[in-house]
Design an enzyme around this catalytic site. Structure first.
Site, mmCIF file in Angstrom:
data_model
loop_
_atom_site.group_PDB
_atom_site.id
_atom_site.type_symbol
_atom_site.label_atom_id
_atom_site.label_comp_id
_atom_site.label_asym_id
_atom_site.label_seq_id
_atom_site.Cartn_x
_atom_site.Cartn_y
_atom_site.Cartn_z
ATOM 1 N N SER A 135 -3.101 -62.659 -17.044
ATOM 2 C CA SER A 135 -4.236 -62.714 -17.751
ATOM 3 C C SER A 135 -4.446 -61.916 -18.918
ATOM 4 O O SER A 135 -3.848 -60.703 -18.814
ATOM 5 C CB SER A 135 -5.467 -62.468 -16.668
ATOM 6 O OG SER A 135 -6.868 -62.310 -17.220
ATOM 7 N N TYR A 148 -8.821 -56.876 -10.079
ATOM 8 C CA TYR A 148 -8.260 -57.984 -10.937
ATOM 9 C C TYR A 148 -7.659 -57.705 -11.886
ATOM 10 O O TYR A 148 -6.349 -58.328 -11.660
ATOM 11 C CB TYR A 148 -9.588 -59.012 -11.078
ATOM 12 C CG TYR A 148 -8.893 -60.352 -11.982
ATOM 13 C CD1 TYR A 148 -8.233 -61.278 -11.261
ATOM 14 C CD2 TYR A 148 -9.188 -60.611 -13.177
ATOM 15 C CE1 TYR A 148 -7.964 -62.423 -11.914
ATOM 16 C CE2 TYR A 148 -8.776 -61.425 -13.843
ATOM 17 C CZ TYR A 148 -8.148 -62.400 -13.212
ATOM 18 O OH TYR A 148 -7.545 -63.538 -13.923
HETATM 19 C C1 8X3 Z 1 -9.647 -64.057 -16.830
HETATM 20 C C2 8X3 Z 1 -9.693 -63.842 -18.169
HETATM 21 O O1 8X3 Z 1 -11.260 -63.358 -20.370
HETATM 22 O O2 8X3 Z 1 -12.136 -64.621 -18.241
HETATM 23 O O3 8X3 Z 1 -8.182 -64.006 -16.378
HETATM 24 O O4 8X3 Z 1 -11.522 -62.183 -18.283
HETATM 25 S S1 8X3 Z 1 -11.313 -63.530 -18.763
#
Ligand code: 8X3
Length: 248
Positions: A135, A148
């Site tokens: 991510s 996260y």
């Molecule tokens: C999540 C990406 O930009 O929605 O993995 O935080 S974001």
């Protein structure tokens, strides 16, 4: 015909990846917790093309049974798409629930490395590929992203480490780092479909299909070429500045 295994295939990027790979002529194994969703997908795509296994990826015995019990025709894996993962909560570290943190670590880190470890012999034998879903939160911290983001930084760093360990095997490894993708992600993270609708409203976010097509593109690149990591964002999303707590 090549075979891909996609974890977290019951919705979002995983479900879209199953459709994209099956549509491109691959044999696919889709895993996830929700048997009804996997069944519906197998009915749609055809059971000769899609083999589904319903289990909780955090369950060690179930993981091993799933990989060791693959049926004839689905045993030789060319591609592992490590998509299963989640965010839970948007609270600061000082307010977050420890249980949410351990669930994220168990899924995004422990189950992720365990699935990879189980499938490495097949991937090495086939000179295959591993595509891991990280991510943008791996690189850009934001308040409430704490564990996260840290799990996704782990995904990227483990991907790079795998590249090093797999040197000379022909196995390719990529970390994809998407920004905002409209899936069940935000409903699961916040526990609220209202919050999810508000976040995506007017934002023109990416779709699961966008990322699935990116995964398919990477998998189809010439085998002498490796994309180490790839950040992808919707045009509408970019970066904010540092914060300053005045008087602190
Ligand atoms: C999540 C990406 O930009 O929605 O993995 O935080 S974001």
């Amino acid at each position: 015909m090549k075979t891909a295994i996609v974890t977290g295939a019951t919705s979002g990027i995983g479900e879209a990846a199953v459709r994209a790979f099956a549509g491109a002529g691959w044999r696919v194994i889709g895993t996830g917790r929700r048997a009804d969703r996997l069944d519906a997908l197998a009915e749609e795509i055809g059971r000769d093309r899609l083999h589904t296994i319903a289990f909780d990826i955090r369950d060690e015995a179930a993981r091993e049974a799933a990989v060791n019990g693959l049926p004839e025709g689905f045993r030789e894996i060319d591609l592992l798409v490590n998509n299963a993962g989640l965010a839970l909560g948007t609270s600061t570290a000082q307010e977050a629930k420890l249980e949410d943190w351990t669930t994220m670590i168990d899924t995004n880190v422990v189950a992720f490395v365990a699935m990879t470890r189980l499938l490495l012999p097949s991937l090495i034998a086939r000179k295959g590929a591993i595509i891991n879903l990280s991510s943008v939160a791996a690189s850009y911290p934001y308040s409430g992203g704490n564990v996260y983001g840290a799990t996704k930084a782990f995904v990227r760093q483990f991907s790079l480490g795998l590249r090093s360990d797999l040197h000379g095997t022909g196995v390719r490894v990529t970390s994809i780092e998407p920004g905002m993708v409209e899936t069940e992600f935000t409903t699961i993270r916040t526990g609220s479909s209202d919050a999810s609708e508000k976040l995506y409203a007017g934002a023109n976010p990416m779709t699961g299909e966008d990322i699935a097509q990116t995964i398919l593109w990477i998998a189809g690149l010439p085998v002498h070429l490796n994309i180490n990591s790839l950040e992808v964002m919707p045009v509408s999303q970019s970066f904010a500045g540092f914060q300053v707590a005045r008087g602190s």
